[in-house]
Design a protein around this motif. Structure first.
Motif, short mmCIF file in Angstrom:
data_model
loop_
_atom_site.label_atom_id
_atom_site.label_comp_id
_atom_site.label_asym_id
_atom_site.label_seq_id
_atom_site.Cartn_x
_atom_site.Cartn_y
_atom_site.Cartn_z
N SER A 143 0.82 -1.22 0.00
CA SER A 143 0.00 0.00 0.00
C SER A 143 0.85 1.27 0.00
O SER A 143 0.36 2.35 -0.33
CB SER A 143 -0.93 0.01 1.23
OG SER A 143 -1.85 -1.06 1.17
N ALA A 144 2.13 1.12 0.35
CA ALA A 144 3.01 2.28 0.47
C ALA A 144 3.76 2.59 -0.82
O ALA A 144 4.47 3.61 -0.90
CB ALA A 144 4.01 2.05 1.59
N ILE A 145 3.64 1.72 -1.83
CA ILE A 145 4.39 1.93 -3.07
C ILE A 145 3.44 2.05 -4.26
O ILE A 145 2.23 1.79 -4.15
CB ILE A 145 5.38 0.77 -3.32
CG1 ILE A 145 4.61 -0.55 -3.52
CG2 ILE A 145 6.39 0.65 -2.19
CD1 ILE A 145 5.47 -1.69 -4.01
N ALA A 146 4.01 2.43 -5.40
CA ALA A 146 3.24 2.53 -6.64
C ALA A 146 3.57 1.34 -7.54
O ALA A 146 4.74 0.99 -7.71
CB ALA A 146 3.58 3.84 -7.36
N TYR A 147 2.54 0.70 -8.08
CA TYR A 147 2.75 -0.41 -9.01
C TYR A 147 1.58 -0.48 -9.98
O TYR A 147 0.50 0.06 -9.72
CB TYR A 147 2.89 -1.74 -8.24
CG TYR A 147 1.67 -2.16 -7.45
CD1 TYR A 147 0.63 -2.86 -8.07
CD2 TYR A 147 1.54 -1.86 -6.10
CE1 TYR A 147 -0.49 -3.26 -7.35
CE2 TYR A 147 0.42 -2.24 -5.39
CZ TYR A 147 -0.59 -2.94 -6.02
OH TYR A 147 -1.71 -3.31 -5.31
N ASP A 148 1.82 -1.17 -11.10
CA ASP A 148 0.76 -1.31 -12.12
C ASP A 148 -0.04 -2.59 -11.95
O ASP A 148 -1.27 -2.57 -12.01
CB ASP A 148 1.38 -1.27 -13.52
CG ASP A 148 1.94 0.09 -13.87
OD1 ASP A 148 1.44 1.10 -13.32
OD2 ASP A 148 2.90 0.16 -14.68
N LYS A 149 0.65 -3.72 -11.74
CA LYS A 149 -0.03 -5.01 -11.61
C LYS A 149 0.60 -5.81 -10.47
O LYS A 149 1.81 -5.74 -10.25
CB LYS A 149 0.07 -5.82 -12.91
CG LYS A 149 -0.58 -5.17 -14.12
CD LYS A 149 -2.08 -5.23 -14.09
CE LYS A 149 -2.60 -6.61 -14.43
NZ LYS A 149 -4.08 -6.66 -14.52
N HIS A 150 -0.24 -6.60 -9.80
CA HIS A 150 0.22 -7.40 -8.66
C HIS A 150 -0.25 -8.84 -8.85
O HIS A 150 -1.43 -9.08 -9.15
CB HIS A 150 -0.34 -6.83 -7.36
CG HIS A 150 -0.02 -7.65 -6.15
ND1 HIS A 150 -0.95 -7.95 -5.18
CD2 HIS A 150 1.14 -8.26 -5.76
CE1 HIS A 150 -0.39 -8.68 -4.25
NE2 HIS A 150 0.87 -8.89 -4.57
N TYR A 151 0.67 -9.79 -8.64
CA TYR A 151 0.37 -11.21 -8.82
C TYR A 151 0.73 -11.96 -7.53
O TYR A 151 1.85 -11.83 -7.03
CB TYR A 151 1.18 -11.79 -9.99
CG TYR A 151 0.97 -11.01 -11.27
CD1 TYR A 151 -0.07 -11.31 -12.14
CD2 TYR A 151 1.82 -9.96 -11.61
CE1 TYR A 151 -0.26 -10.59 -13.31
CE2 TYR A 151 1.64 -9.23 -12.77
CZ TYR A 151 0.58 -9.55 -13.61
OH TYR A 151 0.39 -8.82 -14.76
N PHE A 152 -0.22 -12.74 -7.03
CA PHE A 152 0.00 -13.51 -5.80
C PHE A 152 0.06 -14.99 -6.13
O PHE A 152 -0.83 -15.54 -6.79
CB PHE A 152 -1.15 -13.25 -4.82
CG PHE A 152 -1.06 -14.06 -3.55
CD1 PHE A 152 0.06 -13.99 -2.73
CD2 PHE A 152 -2.09 -14.92 -3.17
CE1 PHE A 152 0.15 -14.73 -1.56
CE2 PHE A 152 -2.02 -15.66 -2.01
CZ PHE A 152 -0.89 -15.57 -1.20
N LEU A 153 1.13 -15.66 -5.68
CA LEU A 153 1.30 -17.09 -5.94
C LEU A 153 0.67 -17.89 -4.81
O LEU A 153 1.17 -17.90 -3.68
CB LEU A 153 2.78 -17.44 -6.08
CG LEU A 153 3.57 -16.63 -7.12
CD1 LEU A 153 4.96 -17.25 -7.32
CD2 LEU A 153 2.83 -16.55 -8.45
N SER A 154 -0.43 -18.56 -5.13
CA SER A 154 -1.15 -19.40 -4.18
C SER A 154 -0.97 -20.86 -4.62
O SER A 154 0.01 -21.18 -5.30
CB SER A 154 -2.62 -18.98 -4.12
OG SER A 154 -3.33 -19.74 -3.17
N SER A 155 -1.89 -21.73 -4.26
CA SER A 155 -1.74 -23.16 -4.54
C SER A 155 -3.08 -23.79 -4.89
O SER A 155 -4.13 -23.38 -4.36
CB SER A 155 -1.16 -23.86 -3.30
OG SER A 155 -1.28 -25.26 -3.39
#
Length: 262
Positions: free
Chosen positions: A96-108
């Protein structure tokens, strides 16, 4: 220049870091291991030792806007929901403190229930999903521009399925294998980042699902490993997880379409 951030740089994360560095991206990564941090730094990666189970600020560069963030912080069965709540709050706070375009979470794909059935991304019986894995997914999905990748059992390089069953009794041999090779994980994630796929949940699994006992025997032969001492089937539920959605979207061809090829 493009920028990639990897939170929780484990086995997949380190390979992904090398891939994107070779493509000319600047890569940042966190790890809990001092040794790995030094190794990443020696490879030209901006690395931090950071444990999301501790209340500690992560000093990421606020002037950088990351083109992509990959979070590979695990939710394991040994952790309590309270511990996981704190861990993923810390991840949420850092992102939440940084700037980004896309975020991907590796689950299972372990999030799907261990019962007879065929499961794809449309499965939505929340009360049957594995609680701790689903808890982590939901916490992470509250972040903007987030996509969840549910990975199958991960093999490749020195991670060989038969290695774990040498001279042992195998009780899971009659279960279908919901596996994927490291090279295909990297290929699919790379394609998703490059094509900026729409947010959602995607299963990353081989298209073929041979029985685990056949995978064990084939890989034991290939890598000259000891065979299991025997097979005594227990809990032989026929759980098959489909991963057709993302490859179709990317027009991706698997390098290893079957675990028998690993």
């Amino acid at each position: 220049m493009k920028h990639l951030l990897i939170l929780g740089c484990g086995w997949v994360g380190e390979e992904l870091a090398k891939l994107y560095q070779s493509k000319g991206w600047q890569v940042w990564a966190t790890t809990t291991q001092e040794e790995k941090c030094h190794r990443l730094k020696s490879d030209g990666i901006f690395a931090y030792v950071h444990n999301f189970d501790q209340e500690k600020e992560l000093d990421l560069p606020l002037e950088v806007r990351f083109d992509a963030v990959v979070t590979s912080v695990p939710a394991t069965a040994k952790n309590s929901l309270e511990d996981l709540g704190f861990r993923f709050y810390q991840v949420f706070r850092a992102l939440s403190a940084i700037a980004y375009d896309k975020h991907y979470f590796l689950s299972s794909v372990g999030v799907y229930p261990d019962i007879d059935g065929t499961f794809d991304e449309r499965y939505n019986e929340e009360d049957k999903l594995t609680p701790k894995l689903r808890f982590a997914e939901k916490r992470i999905q509250s972040l903007p521009e987030t996509t969840v990748f549910r990975l199958g059992g991960l093999f490749g390089k020195q991670r060989i399925f038969a290695k774990y069953f040498q001279d042992k009794i195998v009780t899971t041999g009659d279960q279908p294998a919901n596996f994927i090779h490291l090279d295909d994980v990297l290929g699919l994630i790379d394609g998703a980042i490059e094509q900026k796929i729409q947010n959602g949940i995607y299963n990353l699994v081989c298209p073929e699902h041979p029985l685990k006992k056949d995978v064990i025997m084939k890989s034991a032969e290939k890598y000259i490993l000891s065979y299991p001492a025997g097979f005594e089937p227990k809990d032989s539920f026929q759980k098959v997880v489909l991963g057709e959605k993302l490859p179709l979207m990317l027009n991706y061809t698997f390098k290893y379409p079957s675990p028998l090829d690993f």
